[in-house]
Structures are given as structure tokens and as C-alpha cells.
Design a protein around this motif. Structure first.
Motif, short mmCIF file in Angstrom:
data_model
loop_
_atom_site.label_atom_id
_atom_site.label_comp_id
_atom_site.label_asym_id
_atom_site.label_seq_id
_atom_site.Cartn_x
_atom_site.Cartn_y
_atom_site.Cartn_z
N SER A 51 0.80 -1.22 0.00
CA SER A 51 0.00 0.00 0.00
C SER A 51 0.84 1.29 0.00
O SER A 51 0.29 2.37 -0.19
CB SER A 51 -0.93 0.02 1.22
OG SER A 51 -0.21 0.29 2.41
N LEU A 52 2.15 1.18 0.22
CA LEU A 52 2.98 2.37 0.31
C LEU A 52 3.09 3.07 -1.04
O LEU A 52 3.25 2.43 -2.08
CB LEU A 52 4.38 1.99 0.81
CG LEU A 52 4.46 1.44 2.24
CD1 LEU A 52 5.89 0.98 2.55
CD2 LEU A 52 4.01 2.49 3.26
N GLY A 111 9.95 12.37 1.90
CA GLY A 111 8.79 13.08 2.43
C GLY A 111 9.04 13.98 3.61
O GLY A 111 8.37 15.00 3.77
N ALA A 112 9.99 13.63 4.48
CA ALA A 112 10.19 14.39 5.72
C ALA A 112 10.69 15.81 5.47
O ALA A 112 10.51 16.68 6.32
CB ALA A 112 11.15 13.64 6.65
N LYS A 113 11.30 16.03 4.33
CA LYS A 113 11.76 17.38 3.97
C LYS A 113 10.62 18.39 4.02
O LYS A 113 10.84 19.57 4.32
CB LYS A 113 12.38 17.33 2.57
CG LYS A 113 12.83 18.67 2.03
CD LYS A 113 13.44 18.51 0.65
CE LYS A 113 13.92 19.85 0.09
NZ LYS A 113 14.58 19.69 -1.24
N TYR A 114 9.42 17.93 3.76
CA TYR A 114 8.27 18.82 3.64
C TYR A 114 7.41 18.90 4.91
O TYR A 114 6.38 19.56 4.92
CB TYR A 114 7.40 18.38 2.45
CG TYR A 114 8.20 18.21 1.19
CD1 TYR A 114 8.67 19.32 0.49
CD2 TYR A 114 8.55 16.94 0.72
CE1 TYR A 114 9.44 19.16 -0.67
CE2 TYR A 114 9.31 16.78 -0.43
CZ TYR A 114 9.75 17.89 -1.11
OH TYR A 114 10.51 17.74 -2.25
N LEU A 142 5.51 8.25 4.71
CA LEU A 142 6.70 8.33 3.85
C LEU A 142 6.51 7.45 2.63
O LEU A 142 5.89 6.38 2.70
CB LEU A 142 7.93 7.86 4.63
CG LEU A 142 8.37 8.76 5.79
CD1 LEU A 142 9.32 8.00 6.71
CD2 LEU A 142 9.03 10.03 5.27
N TRP A 143 7.05 7.87 1.52
CA TRP A 143 6.95 7.03 0.33
C TRP A 143 8.16 6.13 0.21
O TRP A 143 9.12 6.22 1.00
CB TRP A 143 6.77 7.89 -0.91
CG TRP A 143 7.94 8.73 -1.36
CD1 TRP A 143 9.09 8.30 -1.95
CD2 TRP A 143 8.03 10.17 -1.30
NE1 TRP A 143 9.91 9.38 -2.26
CE2 TRP A 143 9.28 10.53 -1.88
CE3 TRP A 143 7.19 11.18 -0.83
CZ2 TRP A 143 9.70 11.85 -1.99
CZ3 TRP A 143 7.61 12.50 -0.94
CH2 TRP A 143 8.85 12.82 -1.50
N GLU A 178 12.76 -0.13 -3.70
CA GLU A 178 12.58 -0.39 -2.28
C GLU A 178 11.34 -1.25 -2.04
O GLU A 178 11.38 -2.21 -1.26
CB GLU A 178 12.46 0.94 -1.55
CG GLU A 178 12.34 0.84 -0.04
CD GLU A 178 12.21 2.20 0.61
OE1 GLU A 178 12.16 2.25 1.84
OE2 GLU A 178 12.13 3.23 -0.12
N LYS A 179 10.23 -0.91 -2.68
CA LYS A 179 9.02 -1.71 -2.49
C LYS A 179 9.24 -3.14 -2.98
O LYS A 179 8.82 -4.11 -2.32
CB LYS A 179 7.83 -1.09 -3.22
CG LYS A 179 6.57 -1.94 -3.10
CD LYS A 179 5.36 -1.33 -3.80
CE LYS A 179 4.67 -0.32 -2.92
NZ LYS A 179 3.34 0.06 -3.43
#
Length: 238
Positions: free
Chosen positions: A47-48, A138-141, A200-201, A206-207
Motif C-alpha cells: 500500500s505504500l 517526504g520528511a523534507k516537507y 513516507l513514500w 525499495e518496495k
């Protein structure tokens, strides 16, 4: 990691999947606990959201606040909370917060027994999802309070052998897995849980790597719990 003790976190049972992958469960006010039926970790991985890795530009550890902030307000810093949770035969200095000695038996990443003595770097507290990796996915934002929460969330922290951990760097599942193969299902499930909790994506590679591990343990549950995704307002980050 099956002997969690101290603070707000208590130990519970270890489950063994029929495939042989070890599923570890911890619970408590601050610690993760497994939820969902069999295969929850694999379903969550699927689901990520998938996106490309953003540039590392602008990343700095201080973007995630002061290291080991007491975000759960239990008067012990986060590092000592995790040492108390993950080590056994604990010894303290000046009360029951400052851990000066303990055994990591076994270290989840290498499978070895590691002795912890304060001031010597044989045991690291690892961010399962590295902060640099989070920054690029994602954490940058985020607002600073969310980054501080991620950096101090017990769901994303684990005591491990320092030398093994140094080889990980900021790698994701596609680039690094624990040498201890029996821990890989638990490790990947924890990464999935953290990325899902914080939104986070992941990259496509990675997936694919996550699912490659998790299909070998189809009954792997998904850890949950930990701290809120927003740190108290008194904490600051750049």
C-alpha cells in the motif's frame, strides 16, 4: 529484542511464523505492538506510495531536533529509554534512567551477544528508517514537530551492534538488510510500519525489495504503537 524492559515499555511474546521467520512483538505506552491478521506487513508494504528519491539537499540531523529528546516526558532521554527496553542485566548511575551497563543478547542485526558499557560505542541506537532516507522520501516537507517525533519514536528505534549498524548508513531495504537473515522479516516489517505511520513514500526498487523479503514470511504481522507523530510544542528543530 524479545526482552523489553524498563520505562513505559514491557515485554510480550515472540511469535514464530510457520515459514521460520521470527515475528517479534512488543507493547506498552511507548513501544510498538503487532496488529492486524496474518500478512498485514506484506499488505501494508504493497500500500505504500511509490515515488523517486528526492535530493538530499538541505538534510541535516538538526532538522530532526536535538538528539534523544525526551518527547514522551518520562524524564529519561530517548536513548536511555531504548537501552532500558532492549538490554538485559541493566545497571544504572544516579537513579533508573542513565544506563551504564547491559547485555544485548542477541543483537538483532548480527545475532551476536554485545556488551554495552556507557562511553564505549559497541551499541548504537539505530533509526530503522534512517533520518536521511526519511528526508528524501517526504520528511523534507514536514513541520519540525513531525520530524522530531520520527527521530524519537520507539517504533523507529532499536539497540544494535554498532559495527554492523555503521555499514547500514542511510540505506533502505533495497540497499541494506541485516546480516542476521532470521531477523529480516521483522526488520522489514518495522520499516514498513514506520513509513506507513508517517506517510513516507518508497522507491520502486525499495518496495520490490520489501515484498521480496515479506513473501518469505506471509504471516508476518505489522508493528504499531510508539509515540504520537507530533512532538510536544516545547521541542524545536531547525
Amino acid at each position: 529484542m524479545t526482552r523489553l524492559r524498563g520505562g513505559a515499555v514491557t515485554a510480550v511474546a515472540v511469535l514464530v511464523a510457520v515459514t521460520g521467520c521470527k515475528v517479534e512483538q512488543t507493547s506498552g505506552a511507548s513501544g510498538p505492538e503487532e496488529t492486524g491478521g496474518g500478512g498485514a506487513a506484506l499488505k501494508a508494504a504493497d500500500s505504500l506510495a511509490v515515488k523517486g528519491r528526492a535530493p538530499k539537499t538541505g538534510y541535516d540531523r538538526e532538522r530532526f531536533g536535538t538528539a534523544w529528546a525526551d518527547t514522551d516526558s518520562n524524564s529519561c532521554d530517548t536513548r536511555d529509554d531504548i537501552l532500558k527496553r532492549d538490554l538485559k542485566e541493566l545497571r544504572y548511575t544516579g537513579g533508573t534512567c542513565k544506563v551504564t551497563y547491559g547485555l544485548l543478547d542477541p543483537d538483532p542485526y548480527s545475532g551476536k551477544e554485545i556488551t554495552y558499557r556507557r562511553g564505549r560505542s559497541q551499541v548504537d541506537i539505530d533509526h530503522v528508517v534512517a533520518l536521511s532516507d526519511a528526508w528524501q522520501k517526504g520528511a523534507k516537507y514536514w513541520a519540525p514537530s513531525k520530524r522530531i517525533a520520527l527521530a524519537n519514536d520507539p517504533l523507529n528505534l532499536i539497540a544494535v551492534d554498532a559495527s554492523t549498524n555503521r555499514g547500514k548508513g542511510d540505506g533502505d531495504t533495497a540497499t541494506w538488510l541485516p546480516p542476521n537473515k532470521s531477523y529480516r522479516c521483522t526488520y522489514v516489517a518495522a520499516q514498513v510500519a514506520v513509513k506507513k505511520k508517517y506517510g513516507l513514500w518508497v522507491t520502486a526498487a525499495e518496495k520490490t525489495a520489501m515484498k521480496k523479503v515479506l513473501v518469505t514470511c506471509p504471516h508476518q504481522k505489522l508493528p504499531s504503537g510508539g509515540n504520537p507523530t507530533e512532538a510536544p510544542k516545547r521541542f524545536r528543530a531547525h
